[in-house]
Design a protein around this motif. Structure first.
Motif, PDB file in Angstrom:
ATOM      1  N   ALA A 106      -8.274 -29.287 -49.780  1.00 56.48           N
ATOM      2  CA  ALA A 106      -9.026 -28.824 -50.952  1.00 56.48           C
ATOM      3  C   ALA A 106     -10.520 -28.775 -50.647  1.00 56.48           C
ATOM      4  O   ALA A 106     -11.222 -27.830 -51.064  1.00 56.48           O
ATOM      5  N   ALA A 107     -11.031 -29.773 -49.923  1.00 57.74           N
ATOM      6  CA  ALA A 107     -12.451 -29.776 -49.563  1.00 57.74           C
ATOM      7  C   ALA A 107     -12.778 -28.621 -48.627  1.00 57.74           C
ATOM      8  O   ALA A 107     -13.820 -27.958 -48.767  1.00 57.74           O
ATOM      9  N   ALA A 108     -11.896 -28.341 -47.654  1.00 62.19           N
ATOM     10  CA  ALA A 108     -12.123 -27.211 -46.742  1.00 62.19           C
ATOM     11  C   ALA A 108     -12.077 -25.888 -47.498  1.00 62.19           C
ATOM     12  O   ALA A 108     -12.844 -24.964 -47.199  1.00 62.19           O
ATOM     13  N   ASP A 109     -11.193 -25.794 -48.478  1.00 60.75           N
ATOM     14  CA  ASP A 109     -11.139 -24.583 -49.299  1.00 60.75           C
ATOM     15  C   ASP A 109     -12.425 -24.416 -50.107  1.00 60.75           C
ATOM     16  O   ASP A 109     -12.922 -23.287 -50.280  1.00 60.75           O
ATOM     17  N   ASN A 110     -12.969 -25.520 -50.601  1.00 61.84           N
ATOM     18  CA  ASN A 110     -14.244 -25.450 -51.323  1.00 61.84           C
ATOM     19  C   ASN A 110     -15.370 -24.983 -50.404  1.00 61.84           C
ATOM     20  O   ASN A 110     -16.242 -24.207 -50.824  1.00 61.84           O
ATOM     21  N   VAL A 111     -15.366 -25.473 -49.164  1.00 60.78           N
ATOM     22  CA  VAL A 111     -16.385 -25.035 -48.202  1.00 60.78           C
ATOM     23  C   VAL A 111     -16.354 -23.525 -48.034  1.00 60.78           C
ATOM     24  O   VAL A 111     -17.383 -22.848 -48.063  1.00 60.78           O
ATOM     25  N   LEU A 112     -15.143 -22.987 -47.871  1.00 60.98           N
ATOM     26  CA  LEU A 112     -15.000 -21.559 -47.569  1.00 60.98           C
ATOM     27  C   LEU A 112     -15.178 -20.682 -48.790  1.00 60.98           C
ATOM     28  O   LEU A 112     -15.806 -19.615 -48.707  1.00 60.98           O
ATOM     29  N   HIS A 113     -14.657 -21.110 -49.940  1.00 59.13           N
ATOM     30  CA  HIS A 113     -14.595 -20.213 -51.100  1.00 59.13           C
ATOM     31  C   HIS A 113     -15.486 -20.609 -52.272  1.00 59.13           C
ATOM     32  O   HIS A 113     -15.578 -19.861 -53.236  1.00 59.13           O
ATOM     33  N   THR A 303      -7.158 -32.131 -36.091  1.00 58.98           N
ATOM     34  CA  THR A 303      -8.140 -31.980 -35.014  1.00 58.98           C
ATOM     35  C   THR A 303      -8.628 -30.541 -34.915  1.00 58.98           C
ATOM     36  O   THR A 303      -9.829 -30.283 -34.771  1.00 58.98           O
ATOM     37  N   LEU A 304      -7.690 -29.589 -34.995  1.00 57.96           N
ATOM     38  CA  LEU A 304      -8.085 -28.178 -34.971  1.00 57.96           C
ATOM     39  C   LEU A 304      -8.913 -27.813 -36.198  1.00 57.96           C
ATOM     40  O   LEU A 304      -9.897 -27.065 -36.105  1.00 57.96           O
ATOM     41  N   ALA A 305      -8.514 -28.336 -37.351  1.00 52.47           N
ATOM     42  CA  ALA A 305      -9.262 -28.056 -38.580  1.00 52.47           C
ATOM     43  C   ALA A 305     -10.673 -28.615 -38.490  1.00 52.47           C
ATOM     44  O   ALA A 305     -11.658 -27.953 -38.857  1.00 52.47           O
ATOM     45  N   ARG A 306     -10.787 -29.829 -37.993  1.00 56.08           N
ATOM     46  CA  ARG A 306     -12.099 -30.450 -37.852  1.00 56.08           C
ATOM     47  C   ARG A 306     -12.977 -29.660 -36.881  1.00 56.08           C
ATOM     48  O   ARG A 306     -14.167 -29.458 -37.121  1.00 56.08           O
ATOM     49  N   SER A 307     -12.364 -29.217 -35.775  1.00 55.70           N
ATOM     50  CA  SER A 307     -13.114 -28.427 -34.802  1.00 55.70           C
ATOM     51  C   SER A 307     -13.624 -27.126 -35.418  1.00 55.70           C
ATOM     52  O   SER A 307     -14.784 -26.734 -35.216  1.00 55.70           O
ATOM     53  N   GLY A 308     -12.757 -26.458 -36.196  1.00 53.55           N
ATOM     54  CA  GLY A 308     -13.179 -25.226 -36.847  1.00 53.55           C
ATOM     55  C   GLY A 308     -14.282 -25.448 -37.858  1.00 53.55           C
ATOM     56  O   GLY A 308     -15.238 -24.660 -37.946  1.00 53.55           O
ATOM     57  N   LEU A 464      -9.530 -24.095 -42.148  1.00 52.59           N
ATOM     58  CA  LEU A 464      -8.643 -24.211 -43.306  1.00 52.59           C
ATOM     59  C   LEU A 464      -7.221 -23.827 -42.936  1.00 52.59           C
ATOM     60  O   LEU A 464      -6.256 -24.464 -43.377  1.00 52.59           O
ATOM     61  N   GLY A 465      -7.075 -22.798 -42.094  1.00 55.10           N
ATOM     62  CA  GLY A 465      -5.736 -22.363 -41.705  1.00 55.10           C
ATOM     63  C   GLY A 465      -4.968 -23.414 -40.930  1.00 55.10           C
ATOM     64  O   GLY A 465      -3.737 -23.483 -41.016  1.00 55.10           O
ATOM     65  N   ALA A 466      -5.674 -24.247 -40.156  1.00 58.02           N
ATOM     66  CA  ALA A 466      -4.995 -25.294 -39.385  1.00 58.02           C
ATOM     67  C   ALA A 466      -4.347 -26.335 -40.283  1.00 58.02           C
ATOM     68  O   ALA A 466      -3.448 -27.059 -39.840  1.00 58.02           O
ATOM     69  N   MET A 467      -4.783 -26.441 -41.527  1.00 56.05           N
ATOM     70  CA  MET A 467      -4.195 -27.412 -42.452  1.00 56.05           C
ATOM     71  C   MET A 467      -3.192 -26.779 -43.410  1.00 56.05           C
ATOM     72  O   MET A 467      -2.605 -27.461 -44.246  1.00 56.05           O
ATOM     73  N   THR A 468      -2.976 -25.468 -43.284  1.00 54.37           N
ATOM     74  CA  THR A 468      -2.075 -24.776 -44.194  1.00 54.37           C
ATOM     75  C   THR A 468      -0.653 -25.318 -44.056  1.00 54.37           C
ATOM     76  O   THR A 468      -0.110 -25.389 -42.954  1.00 54.37           O
ATOM     77  N   GLY A 469      -0.044 -25.683 -45.148  1.00 61.55           N
ATOM     78  CA  GLY A 469       1.333 -26.157 -45.156  1.00 61.55           C
ATOM     79  C   GLY A 469       1.518 -27.603 -44.768  1.00 61.55           C
ATOM     80  O   GLY A 469       2.622 -28.153 -44.937  1.00 61.55           O
TER      81      GLY A 469
END
Length: 497
Positions: A106-113, A303-308, A464-469
């Motif tokens: 949710a926080a990553a989605d807030n960052v992006l959108h 880890t991938l999400a954090r890197s992105g 955000l995509g790395a955390m999808t699902g």
């Protein structure tokens, strides 16, 4: 013949018939009506503590604990306990993973959108207001020869600022500092526009009062509107930083529970092997596989999400902040350059030594150009590819020429050649005006901003995509793992029936 003592009952079969003996009561007689005595059969009051030396009374809880303890000493009882503990640990692992990754997603989605677009909107409000002020001063210098392009630019900036304020108001919390700032800017915007129109009207008629109105409008913009727009931009940046802080931390609690779950499942299977010599228990093997998948998915995915997200901040947000600041500095410098010619020395600035004086707007121009120079240098260092470097380098080259032409315009103005100075600032292209340089800086900074915005969108989208699902997947796999553990234990229990 011996007679029985007096008062003793006659022996049966002799003399009077025998009277059955009545048992003696150890306590007081029952009250009339047959109601029980409060002391009970033993004469001890009900609810009273047991006499010293008597065995303690057994409660239902104590008896249940004893039964469980007795059951735990048998192999089926131990298996039931092991199955319950395994199911609890695995379900807790899935639940904590789903909870922590839902928060981070949710926080990553807030960052992006949410927070980054709102931060960009706040920067657009600042830029539009500063550009409108610059366009108004340029049009004022042109007087009756104000071009349609200059007028349209001013009107477009005012409309953009108003539209962005509406968007910001819709996304702000009622009663928050941001909402109050937006309300104040909405009140100041028509006041500023009214002052500009009065300045234009007086200027077209040749009245000197037009310059006073323009300076008053500029003071309102510089001292009231732009500081409020800056505070709004800073608050949105703080929200963006808070969302990054919520999205990036590792989910240590979930990772720790995952390791505990794998350890417990491995121990249970090893115990089963040592007691039965059976290598594989399908249920517990499935539970182990599901738990391992969740743990790997959690670790690699985050880890991938954090890197992105880190890339989107280092090569997106940081560059955007620097470029926004540089663009605003260039707009303010252009406005102050125009006002230097409008005021004609009406505003004086005393320098730090207390003796030297300089035109206020020319002094502000120098400060803005220093900010622009520093900002372009930082932006060049932050640019990580040729597409980001090229427009920054072009803007830097435009800025250097701008400084040279500005110095020529100031010399002409100081020598009393006002028209030559005016041509050097807003003249036609053959006069090599500073306006060309400013337009080049503004255009190239806009290209750089567009590029960095796309870099941010790409990197943050990957994060955000790395955390999808992951939250839903962890919950489902956690339930399946718990079911596998229970079925595996149940298979062993069936051998004892």
């Amino acid at each position: 013949m011996t007679h029985p003592p007096k008062g003793s009952p006659a022996p049966p079969g002799r003399g009077a018939p025998a009277i059955p003996a009545v048992p003696a009561q150890s306590g007081p007689p029952r009250p009339p009506g047959g109601s029980p005595s409060p002391q009970g059969e033993s004469g001890v009051p009900q609810g009273a503590p047991p006499a010293p030396g008597a065995a303690p009374r057994r409660t239902a809880w104590a008896e249940g604990v004893d039964r469980l303890r007795a059951a735990a000493t048998t192999e089926p009882g131990r298996l039931r306990i092991i199955g319950a503990v395994l199911a609890l640990i695995v379900v807790a692992f899935g639940a904590v993973t789903a909870w922590q990754m839902t928060e981070r997603s949710a926080a990553a989605d807030n960052v992006l959108h949410s927070s980054q677009p709102l931060s960009a909107s706040a920067a657009d409000i600042y830029r539009s207001l500063a550009d409108a002020n610059t366009a108004a001063s340029s049009g004022f210098l042109a007087g009756g020869q104000e071009t349609k392009a200059s007028r349209d630019r001013y009107e477009e900036d005012i409309r953009t600022a108003a539209a962005k304020l509406i968007t910001a108001a819709n996304n702000s919390e009622p009663g928050s500092p941001s909402a109050r700032t937006i309300t104040q800017l909405n009140e100041l915007l028509p006041e500023y526009k009214g002052l500009i129109e009065r300045a234009r009207a007086n200027n077209r008629q040749g009245y000197p009062l037009g310059g006073a109105y323009l300076r008053y409008a500029n003071d309102k913009m510089q001292n009231e509107m732009l500081p409020k727009a800056k505070s709004l931009y800073n608050r949105e940046n703080q929200r963006l930083s808070a969302d990054y802080a919520d999205a990036k931390p590792y989910p240590w609690a979930a990772i720790a529970l995952g390791l505990v779950a794998l350890g417990a499942l491995t121990w249970a299977q090893r115990r089963n092997y040592r007691r039965t010599n059976r290598v594989l228990n399908q249920g517990m093997a499935a539970a182990t596989a599901a738990s391992l998948v969740v743990l790997l998915w959690l670790t690699v995915g985050h880890t991938l999400a954090r890197s992105g997200l880190e890339e989107s901040y280092d090569h997106g947000v940081r560059s955007l902040n620097v470029l926004h600041a540089a663009q605003i500095a260039s707009l303010k410098a252009r406005g102050n350059e125009n006002l230097t010619l409008v005021s004609r020395g009406a505003e004086i600035k005393t320098l730090a030594d207390g003796k030297t004086t300089k035109d206020l707007y020319d002094y502000n121009f120098d400060q803005d150009m220093k900010t622009l120079t520093q900002g372009l240098a930082v932006a060049a260092r932050l640019a990580d590819d040729r597409s980001g470097e090229k427009p920054v380098q072009a803007a830097t080259a435009n800025m250097k020429v701008w400084k040279q032409r500005h110095a020529e315009a100031r010399r002409a103005d100081n020598d009393g050649e006002y028209q030559l100075a005016l041509d050097r600032v807003i003249g036609s292209p053959d006069k090599k005006p500073t306006g060309e340089c400013f337009d080049g800086v503004d255009k190239n900074l806009g290209i750089a901003l567009t590029h960095e915005e796309s870099e941010f969108q790409r990197a943050a989208g990957d994060g955000l995509g790395a955390m999808t699902g992951l939250p839903a997947g962890a919950a489902v796999l956690g339930v399946l793992a718990a079911a596998g553990a229970v079925l595996g234990i149940g298979r062993r229990l069936s051998e004892y029936r």
